[in-house]
Design a protein around this motif. Sequence first.
Motif, PDB file in Angstrom:
ATOM      1  N   SER A  84       0.874  -1.131  -0.078  1.00  0.00           N
ATOM      2  CA  SER A  84      -0.231   0.103  -0.043  1.00  0.00           C
ATOM      3  C   SER A  84       1.003   1.109  -0.055  1.00  0.00           C
ATOM      4  O   SER A  84       1.787   1.424   0.658  1.00  0.00           O
ATOM      5  CB  SER A  84      -0.912   0.065   1.134  1.00  0.00           C
ATOM      6  OG  SER A  84      -1.662   1.125   1.396  1.00  0.00           O
ATOM      7  N   SER A  86      -0.435   4.391   0.486  1.00  0.00           N
ATOM      8  CA  SER A  86      -1.331   5.323   1.045  1.00  0.00           C
ATOM      9  C   SER A  86      -0.721   5.845   2.431  1.00  0.00           C
ATOM     10  O   SER A  86       0.214   5.434   2.698  1.00  0.00           O
ATOM     11  CB  SER A  86      -2.647   4.810   1.258  1.00  0.00           C
ATOM     12  OG  SER A  86      -2.791   3.952   2.373  1.00  0.00           O
ATOM     13  N   HIS A 117      -4.836  12.986  -3.080  1.00  0.00           N
ATOM     14  CA  HIS A 117      -5.860  12.006  -3.039  1.00  0.00           C
ATOM     15  C   HIS A 117      -6.373  11.388  -4.231  1.00  0.00           C
ATOM     16  O   HIS A 117      -6.410  11.777  -5.357  1.00  0.00           O
ATOM     17  CB  HIS A 117      -7.272  12.727  -2.428  1.00  0.00           C
ATOM     18  CG  HIS A 117      -8.195  11.869  -1.695  1.00  0.00           C
ATOM     19  ND1 HIS A 117      -8.210  11.351  -0.690  1.00  0.00           N
ATOM     20  CD2 HIS A 117      -9.243  11.422  -2.329  1.00  0.00           C
ATOM     21  CE1 HIS A 117      -9.191  10.669  -0.454  1.00  0.00           C
ATOM     22  NE2 HIS A 117     -10.024  10.513  -1.470  1.00  0.00           N
ATOM     23  N   CYS A 121      -9.032   4.774  -4.868  1.00  0.00           N
ATOM     24  CA  CYS A 121      -8.744   4.225  -3.640  1.00  0.00           C
ATOM     25  C   CYS A 121      -9.246   4.627  -2.358  1.00  0.00           C
ATOM     26  O   CYS A 121      -9.040   3.984  -1.315  1.00  0.00           O
ATOM     27  CB  CYS A 121      -7.097   4.208  -3.429  1.00  0.00           C
ATOM     28  SG  CYS A 121      -6.217   3.304  -5.101  1.00  0.00           S
ATOM     29  N   VAL A 123      -8.255   7.249  -0.616  1.00  0.00           N
ATOM     30  CA  VAL A 123      -7.318   7.562   0.444  1.00  0.00           C
ATOM     31  C   VAL A 123      -6.147   8.472  -0.264  1.00  0.00           C
ATOM     32  O   VAL A 123      -5.940   8.371  -1.711  1.00  0.00           O
ATOM     33  CB  VAL A 123      -6.764   6.172   0.844  1.00  0.00           C
ATOM     34  CG1 VAL A 123      -5.905   5.592  -0.104  1.00  0.00           C
ATOM     35  CG2 VAL A 123      -6.120   6.727   2.223  1.00  0.00           C
ATOM     36  N   CYS A 124      -5.488   9.188   0.499  1.00  0.00           N
ATOM     37  CA  CYS A 124      -4.509   9.876  -0.179  1.00  0.00           C
ATOM     38  C   CYS A 124      -3.224   8.979  -0.340  1.00  0.00           C
ATOM     39  O   CYS A 124      -2.848   8.156   0.686  1.00  0.00           O
ATOM     40  CB  CYS A 124      -3.840  11.011   0.878  1.00  0.00           C
ATOM     41  SG  CYS A 124      -5.083  12.486   0.942  1.00  0.00           S
ATOM     42  N   VAL A 125      -2.559   9.477  -1.201  1.00  0.00           N
ATOM     43  CA  VAL A 125      -1.326   8.205  -1.654  1.00  0.00           C
ATOM     44  C   VAL A 125      -0.049   9.094  -1.528  1.00  0.00           C
ATOM     45  O   VAL A 125       0.447  10.318  -2.253  1.00  0.00           O
ATOM     46  CB  VAL A 125      -1.427   7.758  -2.742  1.00  0.00           C
ATOM     47  CG1 VAL A 125      -0.196   6.878  -3.272  1.00  0.00           C
ATOM     48  CG2 VAL A 125      -2.725   6.724  -3.023  1.00  0.00           C
ATOM     49  N   ARG A 128       2.148  10.088  -5.040  1.00  0.00           N
ATOM     50  CA  ARG A 128       1.252   9.482  -6.097  1.00  0.00           C
ATOM     51  C   ARG A 128       1.591   9.951  -7.388  1.00  0.00           C
ATOM     52  O   ARG A 128       1.853  11.047  -7.858  1.00  0.00           O
ATOM     53  CB  ARG A 128      -0.204  10.112  -5.712  1.00  0.00           C
ATOM     54  CG  ARG A 128      -1.225   9.593  -6.691  1.00  0.00           C
ATOM     55  CD  ARG A 128      -2.417   9.842  -6.192  1.00  0.00           C
ATOM     56  NE  ARG A 128      -3.503   9.100  -7.146  1.00  0.00           N
ATOM     57  CZ  ARG A 128      -4.212   9.773  -8.126  1.00  0.00           C
ATOM     58  NH1 ARG A 128      -3.867  11.011  -8.430  1.00  0.00           N
ATOM     59  NH2 ARG A 128      -5.003   9.226  -8.693  1.00  0.00           N
TER      60      ARG A 128
END
Length: 291
Positions: A84, A86, A117, A121, A123-125, A128
């Motif tokens: 993950s 995130s 964000h 997903c 959620v913040c990554v 990203r």
Amino acid sequence: MASLGSRVFCKVEKLCHHLPVFLNTFLVFSITGEVSYLVVVEAPLDEEQKKAEWSSRWKVVHLLAQYFMLWNICWNALLFVRTSPSIKGVFLGAEGMGQGWRFCYTCEAHTPPRCSHCYDCRVCVLRRDHHCVFFDQCVGFHNYRYFLCCLLFMWAGLLYATLMNAEVFIVILKEGVTVHSVLLLLIPWIMLISGQVTARAFAFAFIADTCVVGFLLVSAFFFFHVVLLFRGQTTREWYSSRRPYSLGPVGNLRHTLGLRWYVCWLSPLIPSPLPGDGINFQVTGSLQPNQ
């Protein structure tokens, strides 16, 4: 009825999210199976060459090479999905916020630079890059290595499969450049429906076409990310023409692939710890977009 309709819609939506993953997996194993068949049974077509050049030793070499690539594709893909990127479970240290930090109203958290964000997903990554629809997972700081290595071996595998399928194109074009042969190469499923080809010929033509088209698409995507890698950018930063975090070619490799960047691409099982934390980045240029 509304509740039943909502549940059905949710299940269909979930299925659509996973459909590219199933399709991608099916194509990878189909291409591997077809190329294995070509190596073991079909290639080469000349009986004298089979005895003189296409020995059992070379068949073993070819099979080992293609299953080495398949193993790397599958293992990198698995680690990519299971790692993950995130902010979940990550201590962001909001007390040390500086330039580039933002507040995400969806996650209700302060997020560091290069973090954004993802609405797929939810959620913040960290760092990203983009959301990969083929794996239904975001590409971020912690799993970028597996994503890039998976692309590398997909590119190498499709190149290998395209070369191995060259004889398929030769066989199809033996009758000459006719309407039948061109249609069989470009749209084999139409020829199958019309009953003008056998299922076996359709399967070979379809896989061969898939190899060529897949190779061209993966090549464009892979080399685009190689350019981003050496420039120290994410896809989002490429759009805004920013290069504030570039540490030079070697530095960018280390911060993306890890301390063992020079060898970790050979296998996803080779440990290569990342030198950063995905939160703090060394700034080497202007954070403002180029005008």
